[in-house]
Enzyme design. Structure first.
Site, short mmCIF file in Angstrom:
data_model
loop_
_atom_site.label_atom_id
_atom_site.label_comp_id
_atom_site.label_asym_id
_atom_site.label_seq_id
_atom_site.Cartn_x
_atom_site.Cartn_y
_atom_site.Cartn_z
N TYR A 117 -9.35 15.10 -8.81
CA TYR A 117 -8.41 14.10 -9.33
C TYR A 117 -7.19 14.79 -9.94
O TYR A 117 -6.04 14.44 -9.64
CB TYR A 117 -9.12 13.22 -10.37
CG TYR A 117 -8.21 12.32 -11.17
CD1 TYR A 117 -7.60 11.21 -10.59
CD2 TYR A 117 -7.97 12.59 -12.53
CE1 TYR A 117 -6.76 10.39 -11.36
CE2 TYR A 117 -7.15 11.77 -13.29
CZ TYR A 117 -6.55 10.67 -12.70
OH TYR A 117 -5.73 9.86 -13.45
N ASP A 170 0.88 -1.17 0.00
CA ASP A 170 0.00 0.00 0.00
C ASP A 170 0.92 1.22 0.00
O ASP A 170 1.61 1.47 0.99
CB ASP A 170 -0.89 -0.04 1.26
CG ASP A 170 -1.75 1.21 1.39
OD1 ASP A 170 -1.57 2.17 0.62
OD2 ASP A 170 -2.59 1.23 2.32
N THR A 228 -1.48 12.60 -15.60
CA THR A 228 -2.68 12.65 -16.43
C THR A 228 -2.81 13.96 -17.20
O THR A 228 -2.32 15.01 -16.76
CB THR A 228 -3.92 12.50 -15.51
OG1 THR A 228 -5.11 12.73 -16.27
CG2 THR A 228 -3.92 13.50 -14.36
N1 LIG Z 1 -7.29 5.39 -16.47
C1 LIG Z 1 -7.13 6.53 -17.20
O1 LIG Z 1 -7.96 6.85 -18.05
C2 LIG Z 1 -5.94 7.40 -16.99
C3 LIG Z 1 -5.84 8.61 -17.71
C4 LIG Z 1 -4.70 9.41 -17.51
C5 LIG Z 1 -3.72 9.02 -16.64
N2 LIG Z 1 -3.85 7.86 -15.94
C6 LIG Z 1 -2.82 7.50 -14.98
O2 LIG Z 1 -2.19 6.30 -15.43
C7 LIG Z 1 -1.76 5.55 -14.30
C8 LIG Z 1 -2.28 4.12 -14.41
O3 LIG Z 1 -3.71 4.16 -14.45
P1 LIG Z 1 -4.58 2.86 -14.64
O4 LIG Z 1 -5.63 3.18 -15.63
O5 LIG Z 1 -3.71 1.69 -14.85
O6 LIG Z 1 -5.25 2.77 -13.19
P2 LIG Z 1 -6.11 1.59 -12.56
O7 LIG Z 1 -6.45 0.58 -13.58
O8 LIG Z 1 -7.19 2.27 -11.78
O9 LIG Z 1 -5.08 0.91 -11.56
C9 LIG Z 1 -4.61 1.56 -10.44
C10 LIG Z 1 -4.04 0.52 -9.52
O10 LIG Z 1 -3.55 1.21 -8.36
C11 LIG Z 1 -3.84 0.41 -7.26
N3 LIG Z 1 -3.89 1.20 -6.03
C12 LIG Z 1 -4.84 2.06 -5.60
N4 LIG Z 1 -4.51 2.56 -4.40
C13 LIG Z 1 -3.32 1.98 -4.06
C14 LIG Z 1 -2.48 2.09 -2.94
N5 LIG Z 1 -2.78 2.87 -1.91
N6 LIG Z 1 -1.34 1.35 -2.91
C15 LIG Z 1 -1.02 0.54 -3.95
N7 LIG Z 1 -1.78 0.40 -5.03
C16 LIG Z 1 -2.92 1.12 -5.10
C17 LIG Z 1 -5.20 -0.20 -7.56
O11 LIG Z 1 -5.33 -1.34 -6.74
P3 LIG Z 1 -6.76 -2.02 -6.48
O12 LIG Z 1 -6.98 -2.83 -7.71
O13 LIG Z 1 -6.56 -2.82 -5.26
O14 LIG Z 1 -7.72 -0.89 -6.30
C18 LIG Z 1 -5.06 -0.51 -9.04
O15 LIG Z 1 -4.57 -1.82 -9.23
C19 LIG Z 1 -2.26 6.31 -13.07
O16 LIG Z 1 -1.22 7.12 -12.57
C20 LIG Z 1 -3.36 7.18 -13.61
O17 LIG Z 1 -3.54 8.36 -12.82
C21 LIG Z 1 -4.92 7.03 -16.11
#
Ligand SMILES: NC(=O)c1ccc[n+]([C@@H]2O[C@H](COP(=O)([O-])OP(=O)(O)OC[C@H]3O[C@@H](n4cnc5c(N)ncnc54)[C@H](OP(=O)(O)O)[C@@H]3O)[C@@H](O)[C@H]2O)c1
Length: 304
Positions: free
Chosen positions: A137, A48, A113
């Site tokens: 966010y 975490d 982001t």
């Molecule tokens: N998704 C988008 O459209 C988007 C757009 C722009 C930028 N981004 C950025 O790209 C990156 C990757 O995004 P993604 O889409 O892969 O996100 P995601 O699918 O929501 O995955 C985020 C992961 O972080 C984990 N997490 C949450 N809180 C945590 C904590 N306290 N300690 C450790 N792990 C934790 C979650 O675990 P759980 O599964 O247990 O919740 C999940 O596995 C992020 O930095 C995001 O801000 C994403």
């Protein structure tokens, strides 16, 4: 904790991936890393990142060459009512990772982001444009960018509109809605760069693992070179899928589709810096969309 690639070799570089069960995290785990890299994936239950003592102990024990932070609080609307938690995960936790990276001499790679921008620019955003997030966010992610930048060795990879075959996202939602509804409405006046999680992972490998790009520092936009609005993206999902959508998909304005969080009207990310660092541009989002939809449909056929 899961290891992939070349474990047990001598002279290997260890890359730790936090948030290893997220969309980008899972793609990083199955990406093609060079043979001298050992990848250690840590899911949220294994580390975490808001727990500073756990971060310190884990990073000290592994002593990685690179920490790739794919962990994040990504629920954009929910963050409006839960900014404290979003800031804990997207901001303060990056302070912990930055401190651990500094202590161990590791390169910290952190994702950010397009929502750090307010959307008012008339054109594509470049890395040096001023941040002005318009939602909770985006504010939490801007905090994370500053935290990552406090380390001696860091890369902030700003990406956008992430979709993929491993996790829930706009593409999986559109495919589901197409099978449930006769009529849909999708916003057509917000513009950005849909980017596949696999393309983000591949670019990350190029940036951190290969000699030519490994001296890169600062902010790099990692996004599809092509833009879209959400309605265009939705129509492309339907066109790409085997079942298509026989109903009506209306174009909506942002005003017609109010959400808890305000989103930037324009968050197109210019990727010239990425292209020169890795010597290529990412595939068009339309090309990667075909790959993602094919994988989703093959999994669906397998499960049927
Ligand atoms: N998704 C988008 O459209 C988007 C757009 C722009 C930028 N981004 C950025 O790209 C990156 C990757 O995004 P993604 O889409 O892969 O996100 P995601 O699918 O929501 O995955 C985020 C992961 O972080 C984990 N997490 C949450 N809180 C945590 C904590 N306290 N300690 C450790 N792990 C934790 C979650 O675990 P759980 O599964 O247990 O919740 C999940 O596995 C992020 O930095 C995001 O801000 C994403």
């Amino acid at each position: 904790m899961s290891d992939s690639q070349s474990g047990g070799q001598t002279n290997t570089r260890t890359v730790v991936i936090t948030g290893a069960n997220g969309q980008v995290g899972r793609e990083l785990m199955r990406a093609e890393w060079p043979s001298d890299v050992t990848v250690v994936g840590l899911t949220s239950s294994e580390l975490d990142i808001t727990d500073s003592a756990a971060v310190e102990a884990t990073i000290d024990a592994i002593a990685p060459a690179v920490i790739v932070n794919a962990a994040a609080y990504t629920a954009v609307d929910k963050a409006e009512d839960d900014e404290e938690r979003a800031t804990a995960v997207n901001g303060h936790a990056v302070d912990h990772l930055a401190a651990a990276a500094d202590r161990s001499g590791a390169l910290l790679v952190h994702y950010s982001t397009d929502y750090v921008f307010d959307g008012s620019k008339d054109g594509w955003y470049v890395e040096g444009d001023p941040l002005n997030p318009i939602g909770a966010y985006g504010r939490s992610k801007a905090h994370g960018e500053a935290a990552a930048a406090s380390t001696a060795r860091h890369l902030v990879l700003r990406t956008a509109w992430v979709y993929g075959a491993l996790g829930n996202n706009f593409v999986t939602t559109m495919l589901r809605l197409a099978s449930e509804r006769d009529e849909l409405g999708v916003v057509a006046d917000q513009f950005g760069c849909p980017t596949s999680a696999a393309d983000i992972a591949a670019a990350t490998v190029d940036l951190v693992a290969h000699e030519a790009a490994s001296s890169a520092a600062g902010v790099v936009h990692v996004a599809s070179p092509d833009d879209a609005d959400w309605h265009t993206f939705a129509m492309a999902v339907f066109d790409t899928s085997a079942n298509g959508f026989s109903g009506v998909c209306k174009q909506l304005t942002t005003a017609e589709y109010p959400t808890k969080a305000v989103r930037p009207a324009n968050s197109r990310l210019a990727t010239d810096r990425l292209n020169s660092l890795i010597g290529r541009q990412l595939p068009s989002w339309r090309t990667s969309l075909s790959t993602v939809v094919a994988e989703l449909e093959s999994k669906q056929a397998h499960n049927a």
